[in-house]
Design a protein around this motif. Structure first.
Motif, PDB file in Angstrom:
ATOM      1  N   VAL A  16       0.838  -1.204   0.000  1.00 29.79           N
ATOM      2  CA  VAL A  16       0.000   0.000   0.000  1.00 29.79           C
ATOM      3  C   VAL A  16       0.877   1.261   0.000  1.00 29.79           C
ATOM      4  O   VAL A  16       0.628   2.201  -0.753  1.00 29.79           O
ATOM      5  CB  VAL A  16      -0.949   0.011   1.220  1.00 29.79           C
ATOM      6  CG1 VAL A  16      -1.779   1.274   1.242  1.00 29.79           C
ATOM      7  CG2 VAL A  16      -1.854  -1.197   1.182  1.00 29.79           C
ATOM      8  N   ALA A  17       1.935   1.232   0.809  1.00 32.69           N
ATOM      9  CA  ALA A  17       2.827   2.401   0.867  1.00 32.69           C
ATOM     10  C   ALA A  17       3.465   2.640  -0.489  1.00 32.69           C
ATOM     11  O   ALA A  17       3.438   3.759  -1.027  1.00 32.69           O
ATOM     12  CB  ALA A  17       3.899   2.178   1.934  1.00 32.69           C
ATOM     13  N   GLU A  36       8.759  -4.762  -7.049  1.00 30.05           N
ATOM     14  CA  GLU A  36       8.029  -5.626  -6.103  1.00 30.05           C
ATOM     15  C   GLU A  36       8.351  -7.076  -6.407  1.00 30.05           C
ATOM     16  O   GLU A  36       8.260  -7.513  -7.542  1.00 30.05           O
ATOM     17  CB  GLU A  36       6.522  -5.364  -6.200  1.00 30.05           C
ATOM     18  CG  GLU A  36       5.641  -6.375  -5.493  1.00 30.05           C
ATOM     19  CD  GLU A  36       5.909  -6.524  -3.992  1.00 30.05           C
ATOM     20  OE1 GLU A  36       5.787  -5.531  -3.260  1.00 30.05           O
ATOM     21  OE2 GLU A  36       6.240  -7.658  -3.557  1.00 30.05           O
ATOM     22  N   ARG A  38       6.899  -9.883  -4.900  1.00 32.98           N
ATOM     23  CA  ARG A  38       5.854 -10.862  -4.601  1.00 32.98           C
ATOM     24  C   ARG A  38       5.252 -11.502  -5.856  1.00 32.98           C
ATOM     25  O   ARG A  38       4.739 -12.619  -5.819  1.00 32.98           O
ATOM     26  CB  ARG A  38       4.756 -10.133  -3.805  1.00 32.98           C
ATOM     27  CG  ARG A  38       3.665 -10.991  -3.236  1.00 32.98           C
ATOM     28  CD  ARG A  38       2.632 -10.108  -2.562  1.00 32.98           C
ATOM     29  NE  ARG A  38       3.170  -9.423  -1.394  1.00 32.98           N
ATOM     30  CZ  ARG A  38       3.141  -9.918  -0.151  1.00 32.98           C
ATOM     31  NH1 ARG A  38       2.573 -11.078   0.063  1.00 32.98           N
ATOM     32  NH2 ARG A  38       3.651  -9.232   0.855  1.00 32.98           N
ATOM     33  N   THR A  44       1.215  -6.878   1.675  1.00 29.74           N
ATOM     34  CA  THR A  44       0.553  -7.672   2.699  1.00 29.74           C
ATOM     35  C   THR A  44      -0.951  -7.416   2.675  1.00 29.74           C
ATOM     36  O   THR A  44      -1.759  -8.343   2.695  1.00 29.74           O
ATOM     37  CB  THR A  44       1.109  -7.271   4.091  1.00 29.74           C
ATOM     38  OG1 THR A  44       2.519  -7.435   4.081  1.00 29.74           O
ATOM     39  CG2 THR A  44       0.498  -8.090   5.189  1.00 29.74           C
ATOM     40  N   LYS A  54     -10.835  -9.720   5.477  1.00 26.56           N
ATOM     41  CA  LYS A  54     -12.184  -9.132   5.520  1.00 26.56           C
ATOM     42  C   LYS A  54     -13.183  -9.941   4.697  1.00 26.56           C
ATOM     43  O   LYS A  54     -14.364 -10.023   5.026  1.00 26.56           O
ATOM     44  CB  LYS A  54     -12.177  -7.675   5.057  1.00 26.56           C
ATOM     45  CG  LYS A  54     -12.086  -6.694   6.216  1.00 26.56           C
ATOM     46  CD  LYS A  54     -10.705  -6.476   6.773  1.00 26.56           C
ATOM     47  CE  LYS A  54     -10.318  -7.219   7.980  1.00 26.56           C
ATOM     48  NZ  LYS A  54      -8.950  -6.901   8.432  1.00 26.56           N
ATOM     49  N   GLY A 118      14.693  -6.049  -4.922  1.00 30.76           N
ATOM     50  CA  GLY A 118      15.642  -4.939  -5.019  1.00 30.76           C
ATOM     51  C   GLY A 118      16.645  -4.940  -3.884  1.00 30.76           C
ATOM     52  O   GLY A 118      16.303  -5.226  -2.735  1.00 30.76           O
ATOM     53  N   GLY A 148       7.691  -2.805   4.055  1.00 31.23           N
ATOM     54  CA  GLY A 148       6.657  -3.375   4.916  1.00 31.23           C
ATOM     55  C   GLY A 148       7.135  -4.155   6.119  1.00 31.23           C
ATOM     56  O   GLY A 148       8.184  -3.861   6.711  1.00 31.23           O
ATOM     57  N   ASP A 318       4.877   0.305   7.031  1.00 31.39           N
ATOM     58  CA  ASP A 318       5.110  -0.580   8.177  1.00 31.39           C
ATOM     59  C   ASP A 318       6.579  -0.681   8.575  1.00 31.39           C
ATOM     60  O   ASP A 318       6.888  -1.028   9.714  1.00 31.39           O
ATOM     61  CB  ASP A 318       4.647  -2.011   7.850  1.00 31.39           C
ATOM     62  CG  ASP A 318       3.154  -2.218   8.045  1.00 31.39           C
ATOM     63  OD1 ASP A 318       2.426  -1.225   8.222  1.00 31.39           O
ATOM     64  OD2 ASP A 318       2.715  -3.386   8.009  1.00 31.39           O
ATOM     65  N   ALA A 326      -2.803   0.027   6.992  1.00 32.60           N
ATOM     66  CA  ALA A 326      -2.754   0.316   5.558  1.00 32.60           C
ATOM     67  C   ALA A 326      -3.064   1.790   5.272  1.00 32.60           C
ATOM     68  O   ALA A 326      -2.397   2.420   4.446  1.00 32.60           O
ATOM     69  CB  ALA A 326      -3.746  -0.580   4.827  1.00 32.60           C
TER      70      ALA A 326
HETATM   71  P1  FAD Z   1       3.514  -4.267   2.874  1.00 29.21           P
HETATM   72  O1  FAD Z   1       2.080  -4.301   2.557  1.00 29.21           O
HETATM   73  O2  FAD Z   1       4.071  -5.345   3.725  1.00 29.21           O
HETATM   74  O3  FAD Z   1       4.273  -4.219   1.477  1.00 29.21           O
HETATM   75  C1  FAD Z   1       5.644  -4.291   1.331  1.00 29.21           C
HETATM   76  C2  FAD Z   1       5.962  -4.986   0.021  1.00 29.21           C
HETATM   77  O4  FAD Z   1       7.358  -4.844  -0.240  1.00 29.21           O
HETATM   78  C3  FAD Z   1       5.674  -6.482   0.029  1.00 29.21           C
HETATM   79  O5  FAD Z   1       4.776  -6.828  -1.000  1.00 29.21           O
HETATM   80  C4  FAD Z   1       7.052  -7.124  -0.191  1.00 29.21           C
HETATM   81  O6  FAD Z   1       6.993  -8.265  -1.031  1.00 29.21           O
HETATM   82  C5  FAD Z   1       7.821  -6.010  -0.869  1.00 29.21           C
HETATM   83  N1  FAD Z   1       9.270  -6.087  -0.661  1.00 29.21           N
HETATM   84  C6  FAD Z   1       9.949  -6.186   0.509  1.00 29.21           C
HETATM   85  N2  FAD Z   1      11.269  -6.162   0.303  1.00 29.21           N
HETATM   86  C7  FAD Z   1      11.446  -6.043  -1.041  1.00 29.21           C
HETATM   87  C8  FAD Z   1      12.596  -5.963  -1.871  1.00 29.21           C
HETATM   88  N3  FAD Z   1      13.833  -5.968  -1.370  1.00 29.21           N
HETATM   89  N4  FAD Z   1      12.407  -5.859  -3.209  1.00 29.21           N
HETATM   90  C9  FAD Z   1      11.162  -5.847  -3.746  1.00 29.21           C
HETATM   91  N5  FAD Z   1      10.042  -5.909  -2.994  1.00 29.21           N
HETATM   92  C10 FAD Z   1      10.182  -6.001  -1.658  1.00 29.21           C
HETATM   93  N6  FAD Z   1      -4.295  -2.781   8.051  1.00 29.21           N
HETATM   94  C11 FAD Z   1      -5.413  -2.053   7.980  1.00 29.21           C
HETATM   95  O7  FAD Z   1      -5.330  -0.818   7.927  1.00 29.21           O
HETATM   96  N7  FAD Z   1      -6.647  -2.625   7.959  1.00 29.21           N
HETATM   97  C12 FAD Z   1      -6.806  -3.960   8.021  1.00 29.21           C
HETATM   98  O8  FAD Z   1      -7.933  -4.456   7.997  1.00 29.21           O
HETATM   99  C13 FAD Z   1      -5.651  -4.766   8.110  1.00 29.21           C
HETATM  100  N8  FAD Z   1      -5.763  -6.096   8.158  1.00 29.21           N
HETATM  101  C14 FAD Z   1      -4.625  -6.860   8.215  1.00 29.21           C
HETATM  102  C15 FAD Z   1      -4.774  -8.229   8.307  1.00 29.21           C
HETATM  103  C16 FAD Z   1      -3.666  -9.034   8.376  1.00 29.21           C
HETATM  104  C17 FAD Z   1      -3.846 -10.529   8.458  1.00 29.21           C
HETATM  105  C18 FAD Z   1      -2.365  -8.460   8.342  1.00 29.21           C
HETATM  106  C19 FAD Z   1      -1.144  -9.324   8.390  1.00 29.21           C
HETATM  107  C20 FAD Z   1      -2.215  -7.090   8.262  1.00 29.21           C
HETATM  108  C21 FAD Z   1      -3.350  -6.278   8.206  1.00 29.21           C
HETATM  109  N9  FAD Z   1      -3.256  -4.887   8.145  1.00 29.21           N
HETATM  110  C22 FAD Z   1      -4.389  -4.132   8.107  1.00 29.21           C
HETATM  111  C23 FAD Z   1      -1.957  -4.202   8.123  1.00 29.21           C
HETATM  112  C24 FAD Z   1      -1.583  -3.825   6.679  1.00 29.21           C
HETATM  113  O9  FAD Z   1      -1.563  -4.983   5.887  1.00 29.21           O
HETATM  114  C25 FAD Z   1      -0.235  -3.130   6.631  1.00 29.21           C
HETATM  115  O10 FAD Z   1      -0.240  -2.025   7.507  1.00 29.21           O
HETATM  116  C26 FAD Z   1       0.084  -2.640   5.241  1.00 29.21           C
HETATM  117  O11 FAD Z   1       0.111  -3.718   4.337  1.00 29.21           O
HETATM  118  C27 FAD Z   1       1.440  -1.906   5.214  1.00 29.21           C
HETATM  119  O12 FAD Z   1       1.782  -1.542   3.917  1.00 29.21           O
HETATM  120  P2  FAD Z   1       3.310  -1.428   3.434  1.00 29.21           P
HETATM  121  O13 FAD Z   1       3.233  -1.089   1.995  1.00 29.21           O
HETATM  122  O14 FAD Z   1       4.058  -0.594   4.353  1.00 29.21           O
HETATM  123  O15 FAD Z   1       3.911  -2.894   3.582  1.00 29.21           O
END
Ligand code: FAD
Ligand code: NAD
Length: 471
Positions: A16-17, A36, A38, A44, A54, A118, A148, A318, A326
């Protein structure tokens, strides 16, 4: 990507970020690349977090309601049968629709998407190991770390995502476990406990602290939540620590003890869910190659403009400070691009809502009563129970309440805490009120449609002056 071309912004992580920052940067006319690993976008949240959980929460609630909460409403169902495979397919349909949607938005906004992992080579260069084999390098004037978080493991318990699962395994079980043990009574623990208990599991939640709900939940609301979830059949062992665990064939057992020490007991189950929190994820990122350090909790250290100690490398979501949510990641993503492009951005950290999607939902924004007490801030409380709300009564869903905290002098809203049906939608009104610096009188004087659950919100505001009409 060619090595020669330097992008305005290179983003590592398409969660999401990362994806929101990429779209925003595209909209701002920047040349942007998002890396990315994944294989799908959305991180996530879209793949194994918010969205799939959900979907299961919604459909398991429907199933449970058909079984246990329909007859007295005048609906007689001959046979309701669970088709778990189909329920999982419905979940996957929601996930793939959304992740593909993000890919479409990338194209629409001119974002280059590289599927691979990366690693920092130097302060401007990222080496990418491509998912399809081979590697490439990308250069950026600015780089955004958005990698994340991952589940915090429980020492001594090996997560195999079958018998000992994290949330990722818990949203993908292929059969309903007869017994499920959950370590951690925070948001993940309670959402997953709800799903599987509704589908027929005997669920026990072991929580170290004396209250459930994780950090941030108002204690009075947490107590009510526990009472309601207990009525639904979930067993709670609060103030209990897990000493260790062992897997024996199809059974996983946990040794637990009172947090204060006492008589240890052994609990066993077909599946154990580890839900004791998440930790920042930076493995393989090559931070050591650029001399970047992490704080004691593994978070990337940033300033108020999301800059790391290397100013053109910034970080959001995160993997850095703040709640792991998110919508917090999304706000930061927009702000960080604004900082890069215009030199200013904005996130109000005092005004980020939290929602737990159990039934009833629990939602809050601003400060809790215990926060205010701890900080020595004076406050007035107004509460209104859904049992006195006409819409909740017509829906036969009267559990819960709205609690509002306001400054006794200025009447400014300090916090809103809701447990009740649709609390997650209703909290948007509280968030808007808080963001605009509303007083409880502002809300009390705002006309709310009848009959709606939101009238309970208005009446809680009236109650801060002791003047609710219907209670
Ligand atoms: P992430 O979503 O973790 O994304 C980071 C991405 O970076 C990943 O896809 C990973 O593969 C990629 N990555 C990492 N390192 C590398 C690299 N070196 N090279 C390339 N890619 C890389 N939050 C809510 O607000 N509401 C909810 O209802 C909610 N429900 C949740 C339910 C569960 C079961 C879980 C586990 C979490 C939930 N969250 C919820 C929290 C939410 O998912 C996170 O806060 C959010 O995903 C954070 O976003 P992010 O982009 O910082 O990290
Ligand atoms: P959490 O921090 O919300 O809860 C973890 C719980 O485990 C706490 O109550 C803690 O006291 C307890 N705990 C810690 N160690 C323990 C131990 N050894 N034994 C027993 N209990 C222990 O973490 P989570 O539920 O794993 O969620 C992780 C993150 O994901 C959170 O930041 C959460 O905000 C986010 N998330 C959000 C949503 C949502 O917004 N609806 C849904 C799921 C996850």
């Amino acid at each position: 990507a060619s090595e020669a071309e330097e992008k305005d912004l290179v983003i590592i992580g398409g969660g999401v970020a990362g994806y929101v920052a990429a779209i925003k940067a595209g909209q701002e006319g920047m040349k942007v690349t998002c890396i990315e690993k994944r294989g799908t976008l959305g991180g996530t949240c879209l793949n194994v977090g918010c969205i799939p959980s959900k979907s299961l929460l919604n459909n398991s609630h429907l199933y449970h309601q058909i079984l246990h909460d329909s007859k007295h409403r005048g609906i007689e169902v001959k046979e309701a049968k669970l088709n778990l495979t189909q329920m999982m397919k419905a979940k996957e349909t929601s996930v793939s629709g959304l992740t593909k949607g993000v890919e479409f938005l990338f194209k629409k906004n001119g974002v280059e998407y590289i599927k691979g992992a990366g690693t920092f080579q130097d302060e401007h260069t990222i080496k990418v190991e491509l998912n399809d084999g081979g590697e490439t390098t990308v250069k950026g004037k600015n780089i955004l770390i958005a990698t994340g978080s991952e589940v915090t493991p429980f020492p001594g318990l090996q997560i195999d995502e079958k018998r000992v699962v994290s949330s990722t395994g818990a949203i993908a079980l292929t059969e309903v476990p007869e017994k499920l043990l959950v370590i951690g009574g925070g948001i993940i623990g309670l959402e997953m406990a709800s799903v599987w208990s509704r589908l027929g599991s005997k669920v026990t939640v072991v929580e170290f602290l004396d209250q459930i709900g994780g950090p941030g939940m108002d204690l009075e609301i947490a107590k009510q939540t526990q009472k309601i979830l207990k009525k639904q059949g979930i067993v709670f062992k609060t103030g209990t620590k897990v000493l260790g665990g062992a897997q024996n064939g199809d059974i996983v057992s946990l040794e637990v003890d009172s947090a204060k020490g006492g008589k240890a007991e052994t609990l066993d189950a077909a599946v154990v869910l580890v839900a004791i929190g998440r930790r920042p994820y930076t493995a393989g990122l090559g931070l050591e190659n650029i001399g970047m350090e992490l704080d004691e909790r593994g978070r990337v250290i940033i300033d108020s403009e999301y800059r790391t100690k290397i100013p053109h490398i910034r970080c959001v979501g995160d993997v850095t400070f703040g709640p792991m949510l998110a919508h917090k990641a999304e706000e930061e993503a927009v702000a960080v691009v604004e900082y890069i492009k215009k030199g200013y951005g904005h996130v109000n950290y005092g005004c980020i809502p939290s929602v737990m999607y159990t039934f009833p939902e629990v939602a809050w924004v601003g400060q809790s009563e215990q926060d205010l007490k701890k900080a020595g801030i004076a406050y007035r409380v107004g509460t209104f129970p859904f049992s006195a709300n006409s819409r909740a009564k017509t829906n036969l869903d009267t559990d819960g309440m709205v609690k509002m905290l306001a400054d006794p002098e200025t009447d400014r809203i300090l916090g809103v805490h809701i447990i009740g049906p649709n609390a997650g939608e209703m909290i948007a009104e509280g968030t808007l009120a808080l963001e605009y610096g509303a007083s409880s009188e502002d809300i009390a004087r705002t006309c709310h449609a009848h009959p709606t659950l939101a009238e309970a919100f208005k009446e809680a505001a009236m109650a801060t002056h002791g003047k609710a009409i219907h209670f």
